[in-house]
Motif scaffolding. Sequence first.
Motif, mmCIF file in Angstrom:
data_model
loop_
_atom_site.group_PDB
_atom_site.id
_atom_site.type_symbol
_atom_site.label_atom_id
_atom_site.label_comp_id
_atom_site.label_asym_id
_atom_site.label_seq_id
_atom_site.Cartn_x
_atom_site.Cartn_y
_atom_site.Cartn_z
ATOM 1 N N THR A 103 0.842 -1.210 0.000
ATOM 2 C CA THR A 103 0.000 0.000 0.000
ATOM 3 C C THR A 103 0.868 1.247 0.000
ATOM 4 O OG1 THR A 103 -1.740 -1.181 1.203
ATOM 5 C CG2 THR A 103 -1.825 1.220 1.252
ATOM 6 N N ILE A 104 1.906 1.232 0.831
ATOM 7 C CA ILE A 104 2.820 2.382 0.903
ATOM 8 C C ILE A 104 3.548 2.563 -0.427
ATOM 9 C CG2 ILE A 104 4.943 3.230 1.985
ATOM 10 C CD1 ILE A 104 3.938 1.989 4.615
ATOM 11 N N ILE A 105 4.021 1.465 -1.017
ATOM 12 C CA ILE A 105 4.790 1.547 -2.283
ATOM 13 C C ILE A 105 3.915 2.096 -3.408
ATOM 14 C CG2 ILE A 105 5.886 0.158 -4.097
ATOM 15 C CD1 ILE A 105 6.912 -1.668 -1.759
ATOM 16 N N PHE A 106 2.717 1.504 -3.588
ATOM 17 C CA PHE A 106 1.824 1.973 -4.660
ATOM 18 C C PHE A 106 1.419 3.429 -4.436
ATOM 19 C CE2 PHE A 106 0.511 -2.631 -5.540
ATOM 20 C CZ PHE A 106 1.235 -2.673 -6.721
ATOM 21 N N THR A 107 1.156 3.772 -3.173
ATOM 22 C CA THR A 107 0.753 5.147 -2.864
ATOM 23 C C THR A 107 1.886 6.122 -3.173
ATOM 24 O OG1 THR A 107 -0.712 4.327 -1.109
ATOM 25 C CG2 THR A 107 -0.129 6.656 -1.041
ATOM 26 N N ILE A 108 3.110 5.753 -2.789
ATOM 27 C CA ILE A 108 4.257 6.640 -3.053
ATOM 28 C C ILE A 108 4.487 6.802 -4.554
ATOM 29 C CG2 ILE A 108 6.788 6.778 -2.873
ATOM 30 C CD1 ILE A 108 6.506 5.763 -0.005
ATOM 31 N N ILE A 109 4.287 5.706 -5.316
ATOM 32 C CA ILE A 109 4.440 5.804 -6.785
ATOM 33 C C ILE A 109 3.451 6.828 -7.336
ATOM 34 C CG2 ILE A 109 4.063 4.557 -8.953
ATOM 35 C CD1 ILE A 109 5.171 2.043 -7.521
ATOM 36 N N MET A 110 2.195 6.746 -6.888
ATOM 37 C CA MET A 110 1.178 7.701 -7.349
ATOM 38 C C MET A 110 1.537 9.134 -6.912
ATOM 39 S SD MET A 110 -0.864 5.795 -9.019
ATOM 40 C CE MET A 110 -1.306 4.068 -9.157
ATOM 41 N N SER A 143 3.583 14.740 -7.716
ATOM 42 C CA SER A 143 4.540 15.786 -7.349
ATOM 43 C C SER A 143 5.746 15.187 -6.629
ATOM 44 C CB SER A 143 3.878 16.830 -6.449
ATOM 45 O OG SER A 143 4.840 17.761 -6.003
ATOM 46 N N PRO A 144 6.871 15.049 -7.324
ATOM 47 C CA PRO A 144 8.096 14.535 -6.677
ATOM 48 C C PRO A 144 8.551 15.409 -5.508
ATOM 49 C CG PRO A 144 8.311 14.530 -9.072
ATOM 50 C CD PRO A 144 7.069 15.296 -8.754
ATOM 51 N N GLN A 145 8.344 16.735 -5.614
ATOM 52 C CA GLN A 145 8.818 17.634 -4.551
ATOM 53 C C GLN A 145 8.105 17.370 -3.229
ATOM 54 O OE1 GLN A 145 8.030 20.963 -7.411
ATOM 55 N NE2 GLN A 145 9.660 21.958 -6.226
ATOM 56 N N LEU A 146 6.762 17.289 -3.291
ATOM 57 C CA LEU A 146 6.008 17.034 -2.063
ATOM 58 C C LEU A 146 6.336 15.675 -1.444
ATOM 59 C CD1 LEU A 146 2.403 18.358 -2.811
ATOM 60 C CD2 LEU A 146 3.941 19.141 -1.022
ATOM 61 N N THR A 147 6.657 14.730 -2.302
ATOM 62 C CA THR A 147 6.884 13.360 -1.825
ATOM 63 C C THR A 147 8.144 13.251 -0.969
ATOM 64 O OG1 THR A 147 5.820 12.608 -3.857
ATOM 65 C CG2 THR A 147 6.962 10.937 -2.577
ATOM 66 N N LEU A 148 9.060 14.173 -1.115
ATOM 67 C CA LEU A 148 10.272 14.171 -0.289
ATOM 68 C C LEU A 148 9.920 14.228 1.200
ATOM 69 C CD1 LEU A 148 12.666 16.544 -2.275
ATOM 70 C CD2 LEU A 148 12.921 14.078 -1.925
ATOM 71 N N SER A 178 0.652 18.505 8.023
ATOM 72 C CA SER A 178 0.598 19.976 8.162
ATOM 73 C C SER A 178 1.662 20.649 7.306
ATOM 74 C CB SER A 178 0.770 20.366 9.638
ATOM 75 O OG SER A 178 -0.242 19.782 10.425
ATOM 76 N N ILE A 179 2.865 20.054 7.317
ATOM 77 C CA ILE A 179 3.948 20.602 6.484
ATOM 78 C C ILE A 179 3.584 20.489 5.008
ATOM 79 C CG2 ILE A 179 6.381 20.333 5.833
ATOM 80 C CD1 ILE A 179 6.859 19.292 8.702
ATOM 81 N N LEU A 180 2.984 19.350 4.636
ATOM 82 C CA LEU A 180 2.564 19.156 3.249
ATOM 83 C C LEU A 180 1.501 20.181 2.843
ATOM 84 C CD1 LEU A 180 2.285 15.252 2.980
ATOM 85 C CD2 LEU A 180 4.016 16.704 1.922
ATOM 86 N N LEU A 181 0.560 20.449 3.751
ATOM 87 C CA LEU A 181 -0.482 21.437 3.458
ATOM 88 C C LEU A 181 0.125 22.826 3.210
ATOM 89 C CD1 LEU A 181 -3.258 20.422 6.022
ATOM 90 C CD2 LEU A 181 -3.520 20.526 3.532
ATOM 91 N N TRP A 182 1.110 23.160 4.060
ATOM 92 C CA TRP A 182 1.757 24.474 3.891
ATOM 93 C C TRP A 182 2.530 24.550 2.572
ATOM 94 C CZ3 TRP A 182 7.126 25.399 3.783
ATOM 95 C CH2 TRP A 182 7.473 26.751 3.729
ATOM 96 N N TYR A 183 3.359 23.545 2.317
ATOM 97 C CA TYR A 183 4.208 23.574 1.130
ATOM 98 C C TYR A 183 3.382 23.381 -0.140
ATOM 99 C CZ TYR A 183 8.319 22.719 -1.787
ATOM 100 O OH TYR A 183 9.284 22.799 -2.754
ATOM 101 N N GLY A 184 2.440 22.404 -0.098
ATOM 102 C CA GLY A 184 1.595 22.147 -1.257
ATOM 103 C C GLY A 184 0.672 23.313 -1.553
ATOM 104 N N THR A 229 2.386 25.643 -9.770
ATOM 105 C CA THR A 229 3.003 24.428 -10.352
ATOM 106 C C THR A 229 2.160 23.175 -10.106
ATOM 107 O OG1 THR A 229 4.312 24.217 -8.324
ATOM 108 C CG2 THR A 229 5.354 25.319 -10.204
ATOM 109 N N LEU A 230 1.061 23.283 -9.376
ATOM 110 C CA LEU A 230 0.216 22.127 -9.069
ATOM 111 C C LEU A 230 -1.234 22.587 -9.062
ATOM 112 C CD1 LEU A 230 0.451 19.086 -8.190
ATOM 113 C CD2 LEU A 230 0.321 19.901 -5.828
ATOM 114 N N ASP A 231 -2.107 21.821 -9.754
ATOM 115 C CA ASP A 231 -3.519 22.225 -9.761
ATOM 116 C C ASP A 231 -4.210 21.715 -8.500
ATOM 117 O OD1 ASP A 231 -5.024 19.565 -10.478
ATOM 118 O OD2 ASP A 231 -3.288 19.686 -11.846
ATOM 119 N N ALA A 232 -5.321 22.352 -8.163
ATOM 120 C CA ALA A 232 -6.011 22.095 -6.892
ATOM 121 C C ALA A 232 -6.513 20.659 -6.770
ATOM 122 C CB ALA A 232 -7.181 23.068 -6.746
#
Length: 612
Positions: free
Chosen positions: A182-189, A194-199, A294-300, A309-312
Amino acid sequence: MNYFKQILGYARPYKKFAILNIICNVFYALFSALSFIALIPMLDVLFPTAKPGVEKEAIVKPVWNGISNTMDYFKDFMSYRVHEFAHDDSSKALILVISLVIVLFFLKNISNYLAMFFITFLRNGVLKDLRNAIFDKITMLPIAFFSEKRKGDTMARISNDVQEIQSSFLSILELIVREPLTIIFTIIMMLLISPQLTLFVFIFIPLSGFVISRIGKSLKKKSDRVQKEQGNFLSIVEETLGGLKVIKGFNGETTFSNKFKASTYRFFNFSNKLLNRQNFASPTSEFLGITVISILLWYGGRMVLIDGTLDASSFIAYMGLAYNILTPAKAISKASYSVKKGNAAAERVLEILNTTSTLEDKPNAIVKPDFTSEIGINNISFKYEDDLVLKNFSIKVPKGKSIALVGQSGSGKSTIANLVTRFYDVNEGQISIDGQDIRNITKHSLRNLMGLVTQDSILFNDTVKNNILLGKENAKDEEIIDALKIANAWEFVKELPKGIETNIGDAGGKLSGGQKQRLSIARAVLKNPPIMILDEATSALDTESERLVQDALEKMMKNRTSIIIAHRLSTIQNADEIIVMNKGEIAEQGTHNELIAKDGVYKKLVSMQSFE
């Protein structure tokens, strides 16, 4: 992990269920990730980002431009299909994408159910086989193994500890494929969106794992304390039930109640410490997860609102995927606790399973079908612990003869019975049957040649019939009744409410001492062995019961080789030879009349008993 590998060995017979579980978990993980991706076209329909006229002109069949453009291709393809199906009717488009989401969530959940369905057979199968293996091992191990162990502790291992293995170790089998996939497939998606957010996600998983592992270091030790204390209070219960008459007779209820309460109080404290430490894992991992979200919400949010660079719709789907990682991550963190907790239970279970019996049959042990000449006890010495119980002891028991062993308590009489039946092995010398060392004969065939009647009538909470059938499993009712008649037991058995089908209670508690002993004799009679060993079979009986039992024994011993261990000398006067023992050595031997004429130890014993 060595314990885990050994426990997994019991899963081999159920590997088909494991394979089916893995297949279903792969589909579960895939549909779990896709169900969030499917939200993107639904959000695009609900919240269009362009004017209807422009959108209509822009929607053309997309062209595949490689893996790097996968997410854009998927979004454009879905938009194209939705537009093709619904044209300008937004309600139709909404129904289509909602149907897609429902189908994906349905497939995800049906895959999860099937995965759990198949793993259930594996978990319960391993539980069953583990308990069977422990029980078989308990019955195979020598009596000496249990002489210093509490019964309650052994019962705790076969019940609570095995259950703990099922709920801890084997629960990992559910997580070992599903959650990582589940984690692997989710990370692939997420990488596709967005590769940046995934970091940021890659920061969360090792951080959470590190914190949880630090919390769980002491779990195995704490769990081991809980399980040992569980065995302790089960032992107190078992001893209390077994000695209830003595406890009540000596007004010892308060003493045993205090012992039990002290044990349950220790169990209470150990359990609290264990569970509080274990429960700390879930809120810790959840707090770490929310922090990262929370960090993802701020950065995303900056990527959507400021950078563009990312649609809603992709961002909302991305946040769903990020939260989708939290559940399996928490499950994996809990699994680390389960491993440590299950490790303690597995260690206790495998201590029994890995114990090697000192009385194992030799690889080339022979099967002895009959007894033809004599039992030879040749210059044997034996000790239970440090002090010798028998010293250079030798006798011959010819076929068809009866040999009686007499002497004071502690002289080694019952030890002879334990060694001839090979409940223990001699330290020096040898015991032979027809010239063959009994250590070279299979235990099963050796004990097939022998019948055993002990001072304590060991009966089971079952019917008269089933207690006696232990001597011969396939015997007919007529044979059972004949054995009861020889043992002078039929007179009282036929008066029981259901005859031989009457349940006699725990340890034969519904019967008198003499009745229980006569059933024990009937069991030995039904077996019809060539060698009979009687270990103080009448010492606990009243005079009338002794007479009936003695008469039964004399009938049974006709034309049989017998070793009789006796406390009451009146019961062995007709023995072919009497061996008088003193501190593990032979003091005198001969017939009753010969020993009386010697005016030695035996005559003194007879004189003392004549005044009893």
